[in-house]
Design a protein around this motif. Structure first.
Motif, PDB file in Angstrom:
ATOM      1  N   VAL A  69       1.282  -1.081  -0.246  1.00  0.00           N
ATOM      2  CA  VAL A  69       0.439  -0.020  -0.194  1.00  0.00           C
ATOM      3  C   VAL A  69       0.772   0.321  -0.571  1.00  0.00           C
ATOM      4  N   LEU A  70       1.064   1.991  -1.086  1.00  0.00           N
ATOM      5  CA  LEU A  70       1.447   3.087  -1.496  1.00  0.00           C
ATOM      6  C   LEU A  70       0.282   4.862  -0.626  1.00  0.00           C
ATOM      7  N   ARG A  71      -0.862   4.869  -1.272  1.00  0.00           N
ATOM      8  CA  ARG A  71      -1.226   5.962  -0.417  1.00  0.00           C
ATOM      9  C   ARG A  71      -2.437   5.073  -0.197  1.00  0.00           C
ATOM     10  N   THR A  72      -3.382   5.477   1.335  1.00  0.00           N
ATOM     11  CA  THR A  72      -4.919   5.394   1.991  1.00  0.00           C
ATOM     12  C   THR A  72      -5.353   7.277   1.629  1.00  0.00           C
ATOM     13  N   GLY A  73      -6.362   7.265   1.449  1.00  0.00           N
ATOM     14  CA  GLY A  73      -7.240   8.680   1.629  1.00  0.00           C
ATOM     15  C   GLY A  73      -8.790   8.528   1.939  1.00  0.00           C
ATOM     16  N   ASP A  74      -9.050   8.919   2.080  1.00  0.00           N
ATOM     17  CA  ASP A  74     -10.700   9.192   2.496  1.00  0.00           C
ATOM     18  C   ASP A  74     -11.284   9.732   1.609  1.00  0.00           C
ATOM     19  N   LEU A  75     -12.291   8.791   1.477  1.00  0.00           N
ATOM     20  CA  LEU A  75     -13.454   8.965   0.518  1.00  0.00           C
ATOM     21  C   LEU A  75     -14.611   9.774   0.856  1.00  0.00           C
ATOM     22  N   GLY A  76     -15.271   9.799   2.449  1.00  0.00           N
ATOM     23  CA  GLY A  76     -16.147  10.692   2.623  1.00  0.00           C
ATOM     24  C   GLY A  76     -17.257   9.763   2.368  1.00  0.00           C
ATOM     25  N   GLY A  77     -17.396   9.006   2.076  1.00  0.00           N
ATOM     26  CA  GLY A  77     -18.667   8.035   2.240  1.00  0.00           C
ATOM     27  C   GLY A  77     -18.214   6.227   1.870  1.00  0.00           C
ATOM     28  N   GLN A  78     -19.705   5.952   1.283  1.00  0.00           N
ATOM     29  CA  GLN A  78     -19.578   4.465   1.012  1.00  0.00           C
ATOM     30  C   GLN A  78     -18.694   4.580  -0.408  1.00  0.00           C
ATOM     31  N   PRO A  79     -17.789   3.966  -0.834  1.00  0.00           N
ATOM     32  CA  PRO A  79     -17.820   3.894  -1.762  1.00  0.00           C
ATOM     33  C   PRO A  79     -18.068   2.146  -2.497  1.00  0.00           C
ATOM     34  N   ASP A  80     -18.534   2.132  -3.932  1.00  0.00           N
ATOM     35  CA  ASP A  80     -19.773   0.833  -5.300  1.00  0.00           C
ATOM     36  C   ASP A  80     -18.703   0.229  -5.496  1.00  0.00           C
ATOM     37  N   SER A  81     -18.255   1.550  -6.818  1.00  0.00           N
ATOM     38  CA  SER A  81     -17.231   0.901  -7.983  1.00  0.00           C
ATOM     39  C   SER A  81     -16.097   2.156  -7.944  1.00  0.00           C
ATOM     40  N   ILE A  93     -15.154   7.137  -8.878  1.00  0.00           N
ATOM     41  CA  ILE A  93     -15.379   6.420  -7.782  1.00  0.00           C
ATOM     42  C   ILE A  93     -16.724   6.853  -7.611  1.00  0.00           C
ATOM     43  N   ALA A  94     -17.616   6.033  -7.617  1.00  0.00           N
ATOM     44  CA  ALA A  94     -19.345   6.047  -6.716  1.00  0.00           C
ATOM     45  C   ALA A  94     -18.672   6.034  -5.698  1.00  0.00           C
ATOM     46  N   ILE A  95     -19.479   6.597  -5.038  1.00  0.00           N
ATOM     47  CA  ILE A  95     -20.452   6.647  -3.629  1.00  0.00           C
ATOM     48  C   ILE A  95     -21.136   7.083  -3.060  1.00  0.00           C
ATOM     49  N   GLU A  96     -21.997   5.638  -3.082  1.00  0.00           N
ATOM     50  CA  GLU A  96     -23.570   5.110  -3.264  1.00  0.00           C
ATOM     51  C   GLU A  96     -24.128   5.427  -2.253  1.00  0.00           C
ATOM     52  N   ASN A  97     -23.152   5.450  -0.738  1.00  0.00           N
ATOM     53  CA  ASN A  97     -24.431   5.956   0.687  1.00  0.00           C
ATOM     54  C   ASN A  97     -25.421   4.826   0.416  1.00  0.00           C
ATOM     55  N   GLU A  98     -25.078   3.765  -0.029  1.00  0.00           N
ATOM     56  CA  GLU A  98     -26.484   2.866  -0.304  1.00  0.00           C
ATOM     57  C   GLU A  98     -27.764   3.001   1.781  1.00  0.00           C
ATOM     58  N   MET A 111     -30.849   9.770   3.564  1.00  0.00           N
ATOM     59  CA  MET A 111     -29.183  10.031   3.424  1.00  0.00           C
ATOM     60  C   MET A 111     -28.212   9.633   4.394  1.00  0.00           C
ATOM     61  N   PRO A 112     -26.985   9.467   4.054  1.00  0.00           N
ATOM     62  CA  PRO A 112     -26.599  11.152   2.867  1.00  0.00           C
ATOM     63  C   PRO A 112     -26.847  10.298   1.670  1.00  0.00           C
ATOM     64  N   ALA A 113     -26.740  11.631   1.085  1.00  0.00           N
ATOM     65  CA  ALA A 113     -27.075  11.604  -0.430  1.00  0.00           C
ATOM     66  C   ALA A 113     -25.380  11.227  -1.381  1.00  0.00           C
ATOM     67  N   GLY A 114     -26.008  10.263  -2.041  1.00  0.00           N
ATOM     68  CA  GLY A 114     -25.180   9.768  -2.772  1.00  0.00           C
ATOM     69  C   GLY A 114     -24.009  10.453  -3.608  1.00  0.00           C
ATOM     70  N   PHE A 115     -22.863  10.571  -3.970  1.00  0.00           N
ATOM     71  CA  PHE A 115     -22.203  11.736  -5.190  1.00  0.00           C
ATOM     72  C   PHE A 115     -20.705  10.940  -5.599  1.00  0.00           C
TER      73      PHE A 115
END
Length: 167
Positions: A69-81, A93-98, A111-115
């Motif tokens: 692992v070279l880098r790790t970062g925050d996406l701010g929500g639940q990623p899907d793809s 990156i699709a953040i579904e926030n299912e 909520m929260p809405a996806g992005f």
């Protein structure tokens, strides 16, 4: 490949496609939902959410050869793809926030809405890759415009991201 139940990213040696061989796996610290490879790197997106309201997710950039692992970062929500542009300069990156299927018969909005997160991967050094969020709320023609749930994303040869929203 992702192993959501096991929380790992797996590797397969397909040097001889007629005889694939397991090539190890690494723990990714949550539920990996998608992985994409570009050149020497794999980007895996991982759902780290405790529940459907307190959504969180991370990405890892992994050197495929060393499985490091070279880098790790925050996406701010639940990623899907995740999808990567053909020239490897951009990832989406699709953040579904299912939604919680047990809450209100699973009916949106919840909520929260996806992005969508756009990752600029044009630098040869993953430490220099940048992120920006694309808000998808309020889109015309969407069944639940206040709660889009982007599920799949791909970037075509014209560098247009195509996003599928769950309805």
């Amino acid at each position: 490949y992702t192993n959501s139940e096991g929380g790992t990213l797996g590797f397969v040696d397909i040097t001889d496609p007629s005889n694939p061989k397991a090539a190890g796996s690494i723990n990714v610290g949550g539920e990996p939902t998608s992985v994409a490879v570009c050149g020497a790197y794999a980007i895996v997106v991982v759902n780290t959410s405790a529940d459907f309201i307190n959504t969180s997710g991370i990405f890892h950039v992994i050197d495929v050869a060393s499985q490091t692992v070279l880098r790790t970062g925050d996406l701010g929500g639940q990623p899907d793809s995740i999808g990567i542009a053909p020239d490897c300069t951009t990832a989406a990156i699709a953040i579904e926030n299912e939604r919680d299927e047990d809450l209100g018969d699973g009916e949106p909005p919840q909520m929260p809405a996806g992005f969508v997160v756009i990752m600029d991967t044009s630098s040869s050094d993953p430490a220099d890759w940048t992120l920006r969020n694309i808000n998808l709320t309020g889109l015309d023609g969407v069944l639940y415009p206040e709660d889009p749930e982007p599920e799949y994303v791909s970037i075509n040869n014209d560098f247009i991201a195509v996003v599928t929203l769950q309805e």
